[in-house]
Motif scaffolding. Structure first.
Motif, PDB file in Angstrom:
ATOM      1  N   HIS A 183      -4.642   9.122   3.128  1.00 23.97           N
ATOM      2  CA  HIS A 183      -4.983   9.668   1.816  1.00 23.97           C
ATOM      3  C   HIS A 183      -6.472   9.999   1.779  1.00 23.97           C
ATOM      4  N   GLU A 186      -9.523   7.919   0.152  1.00 25.23           N
ATOM      5  CA  GLU A 186      -9.684   6.498   0.497  1.00 25.23           C
ATOM      6  C   GLU A 186     -10.697   6.352   1.632  1.00 25.23           C
ATOM      7  N   ARG A 240      -6.023  13.501  -2.795  1.00 31.23           N
ATOM      8  CA  ARG A 240      -5.228  12.511  -2.065  1.00 31.23           C
ATOM      9  C   ARG A 240      -4.390  13.148  -0.951  1.00 31.23           C
ATOM     10  N   HIS A 312      -5.119   1.836   4.228  1.00 31.14           N
ATOM     11  CA  HIS A 312      -5.304   2.591   2.980  1.00 31.14           C
ATOM     12  C   HIS A 312      -6.248   1.803   2.063  1.00 31.14           C
ATOM     13  N   SER A 313      -6.517   2.386   0.883  1.00 30.06           N
ATOM     14  CA  SER A 313      -7.137   1.601  -0.184  1.00 30.06           C
ATOM     15  C   SER A 313      -6.547   2.110  -1.497  1.00 30.06           C
TER      16      SER A 313
HETATM   17 ZN   LIG Z   1      -3.322   5.478   0.345  1.00 27.45          ZN
END
Ligand SMILES: [Zn+2]
Length: 432
Positions: A183, A186, A240, A312-313
Motif C-alpha cells: 500500500h 504506508e 493506497r 504494512h501499517s
Molecule cells: Zn496496508
C-alpha cells in the motif's frame, strides 16, 4: 531550525491556494461496546464519506477518521447518538499534510543518498534510491547477495528481489519471503523492510543463525508506482492503490488495491467491486502486474518457503489467515506461536504492544490478500505485520521516528525468523 523556517515560508505559499483536504479534520473515536463498534463499521462501509484510517474489533481501541467540513456536523451527531467517545486529533489536516510533504522533500535535498553505503534512517527514500542501495549491496557483498528482476510495475518501474544467503553455496535451503509497500501511503513499511535487509547483509555476524539453513528473499517495494505517487503532493499523500486506470460505465478511476487482487476468494468479503473504492479488488484476479509478481514469487518458492511476511501499517498487529473468513486454519497454534515470538520480543525491547491473531477476527474480512494466498499455496507461516501508528493520521510517522520504528520492527522480524528456524529446522520437504 533552518528546516522549520523554510517549511514555514514554503508552507504559507503552498497554503495560499485552495487544495484537496482544505478544512478537513482528523477525529479520534473510541468505541467501547459491540454496538458502537458495529455502528462505526457500518459508517466505514461508506468510504467516500468516512475515511477510517484504522478500525478494529477490539473494544476500547481508538480509531482515526478523516472528515470533510461538509459532513462534520452529521458525523458528530451520529457519534453523540451512539454515545461514542471522540476527540479532535488534528484540526487542520491540509496544513499538517503539506508540512509533512515539504519536510520529506527538504530532507531529501539536505541528506542525499550517494549511492554507496548503508541507507540511513533519517528520512524516507524513493523507489529509485532503494534500488540503488540494492545495487550497492550486490556490489559490496557478491558472495551473499544476488538481485533478480522479477517484473515491472504498470508504469514500467523495475521490481527486483534481493536474495540474501550466508554465502556457503548450499542449495535448496528453506526460504523466508518478505515484501513491503503493498500500500502506497504506508511509508514505514519499505523503510522497515530495507532496514531488515541491511541487518541481514551488513550486520551478518550478529544474524548468521538466521541464514544458516534459510535464505531470505525480499521484495522491498511491491507497489512502486503508488509509492512514488504518494510522495508527489499533499493531495496524493494518502494514495493506497496501484496506478492502473479502470473505466467502468464511462467513469475512469485509478488503481486497484493490490492486497485484494489475489486469486483466492477474490472479490469476497472486505473487497469492493466499485473501481473508485480504496479496496477495489480489480477487474479480475491478478489484473495488477504487481500482484502477479508476488504471486509468481510465492509459487516459485512454495517448495522451500516456510514463512511469508508482508509488512504494512498501521495498528501494531501480527495478523495470520484467514482474511476471507472468520474460521481459523487447523494450524492456528503454529501461526500464533511464531507471531507471539515477534510480539514478545518487541515488548521486551521497547515496551510496544502488538496484538497477534487472525485478520478477520481482529479487524474484518479482507478477501483476496497476499497472506491468505501464500498460506494456501503452501507457506505454513504467513503473516501480515501492521506496524505501529505514527504521526497525525497513522500512516505518517515523522522522519524523526523512523529510526526507532525500524529497529523495533527488526527485533520482531528477527524473533519470528528465529522461531521459524527452530520450529522448522529440516528442509521443507520433510514437513510436506
Ligand atoms: Zn496496508
Amino acid at each position: 531550525m533552518l528546516i522549520k523556517t523554510l517549511l514555514l515560508v514554503v508552507g504559507v505559499v503552498a497554503l495560499a491556494s485552495a487544495e484537496k483536504y482544505d478544512g478537513y479534520k482528523v477525529f479520534e473515536v473510541t468505541p467501547t461496546t459491540a454496538d458502537q463498534i458495529e455502528a462505526l463499521f457500518t459508517l466505514s462501509k461508506d468510504a467516500d464519506q468516512f475515511d477510517f484510517l484504522s478500525l478494529s474489533r477490539i473494544p476500547g481501541e481508538s480509531a482515526r477518521v478523516l472528515i470533510s467540513p461538509e459532513i462534520e456536523q452529521y458525523f458528530k451527531t451520529i457519534l453523540e447518538q451512539k454515545n461514542i467517545r471522540y476527540q479532535l486529533a488534528d484540526s487542520d489536516f491540509g496544513r499538517s499534510i503539506t508540512t509533512e510533504i515539504l519536510e520529506n522533500r527538504l530532507l531529501r535535498q539536505l541528506k542525499p543518498y550517494s549511492g554507496s553505503g548503508r541507507l540511513g534512517t533519517e528520512r524516507y527514500y524513493s523507489h529509485e534510491e532503494i534500488n540503488a542501495y540494492l545495487d550497492d549491496l550486490a556490489a559490496r557483498y557478491p558472495s551473499r547477495v544476488t538481485l533478480k528482476v522479477v517484473g515491472k510495475s504498470y508504469e514500467g518501474r523495475i521490481l527486483r528481489t534481493i536474495t540474501i544467503t550466508n554465502g556457503d553455496g548450499r542449495l535448496g535451503k528453506n526460504v523466508i519471503l518478505m515484501d513491503g509497500a503493498f500500500h502506497a501511503r504506508e511509508w514505514i513499511s519499505p523503510a522497515s523492510v530495507v532496514y531488515a535487509i541491511g541487518e541481514l547483509v551488513e550486520n551478518f555476524e550478529e544474524n548468521a543463525e538466521l541464514l544458516q539453513d534459510y535464505d531470505w528473499i525480499v521484495l522491498p517495494v511491491v507497489n512502486a508506482d503508488g509509492y512514488e505517487y504518494s510522495q508527489l503532493s499533499r493531495s496524493t499523500r494518502l494514495w493506497r492503490k496501484t496506478r492502473q486506470p479502470v473505466t467502468i460505465n464511462g467513469k475512469e478511476c485509478y488503481g486497484t488495491d493490490p492486497n485484494r487482487n489475489f486469486g483466492f476468494h477474490w472479490m469476497g468479503k472486505g473487497a469492493s467491486s466499485n473501481h473508485c473504492s480504496d479496496i477495489y479488488a480489480g477487474p479480475k484476479p491478478f489484473s495488477e502486474p504487481e500482484a502477479v509478481v508476488v504471486r509468481d514469487l510465492i509459487h516459485s518458492y512454495s517448495d522451500r518457503g516456510i514463512m511469508y511476511l508482508t509488512v504494512h501499517s498501521f495498528g501494531s498487529y501480527v495478523l495470520y489467515p484467514w482474511g476471507w473468513t472468520p474460521d481459523l486454519p487447523d494450524t492456528v497454534e503454529d501461526l500464533h506461536e511464531v507471531g507471539m515470538a515477534g510480539a514478545d520480543a518487541i515488548k521486551a525491547y521497547s515496551g510496544s504492544t502488538y496484538t497477534v491473531g487472525s485478520s478477520t477476527q481482529l479487524l474484518d474480512e479482507a478477501a483476496g490478500a497476499s497472506d491468505d494466498y501464500a498460506f494456501q499455496a503452501g507457506f505454513p507461516i504467513s503473516f501480515t505485520m501492521e506496524l505501529p501508528r505514527g504521526g497525525l493520521y497513522g500512516f505518517d510517522p515523522p522522519a524523526s521516528s523512523i529510526d526507532r520504528l525500524v529497529k523495533e520492527t527488526w527485533v520482531g522480524i528477527r524473533a519470528m525468523g528465529k522461531k521459524v528456524t527452530e520450529k522448522y529446522p529440516m528442509p521443507k520437504a520433510v514437513y510436506l
